[in-house]
Scaffold this motif. Structure first.
Motif: not given
Length: 152
Positions: A123-152
């Motif tokens: 239970l002590l680790l849960y908030p920290s691990l959850w935050l580390q994976f929630a941090y990925r959400k905007p990165i995923y959205r930005k990374y996969f916004r551009l189509v094709g090999p020119n992703r930035q």
């Protein structure tokens, strides 16, 4: 303990799955976490991922293996697992199933994490691990916004 996060992105499952590589892995690293990637074979059964976490005063190795991958539910998945001495001291067991499933005009990336920590730390680790994976959400959205090999 289990953590489940779902992120909608704009690219098709096949394209998203093909982009799970070393570049994306490093972009997903949360700030403040010292990480040195020692090995990244890929996301297919038998592949290995090895890293060193730097906590300032000490370093910990984390070695994982892809135990399965495939197609299901119209999308793709792969599972990375680690146990025992392949994990940092604050974890005893790690299983992370990555799903890339179809959505209307895009995909869902689903992180399904099951971990076990030494007694009393789950239970002590849960908030920290959850935050580390929630941090990925905007990165995923930005990374996969551009189509094709020119992703930035």
């Amino acid at each position: 303990m289990e953590i489940l996060l779902r992120t909608r992105v704009e690219q098709a499952p096949k394209d998203v799955m093909a982009a799970f590589d070393q570049d994306l892995f490093m972009k997903l690293k949360p700030p403040g976490v010292g990480l040195k990637l020692l090995r990244f074979d890929g996301c297919e059964t038998g592949d290995r991922v090895e890293m060193q976490l730097n906590f300032g005063l000490f370093k910990q190795n984390w070695r994982g293996r892809i135990t399965e991958h495939g197609e299901a539910h119209g999308g793709y998945y792969f599972v990375d697992e680690s146990e025992g001495d392949e994990l940092p001291f604050f974890l005893k067991k790690w299983r992370h199933k990555h799903w890339v499933l179809p959505a209307d005009s895009g995909s869902y990336i689903i992180d399904e994490i099951d971990y076990e920590a030494p007694k009393g730390l789950n239970l002590l680790l849960y908030p920290s691990l959850w935050l580390q994976f929630a941090y990925r959400k905007p990165i995923y959205r930005k990374y996969f916004r551009l189509v094709g090999p020119n992703r930035q």
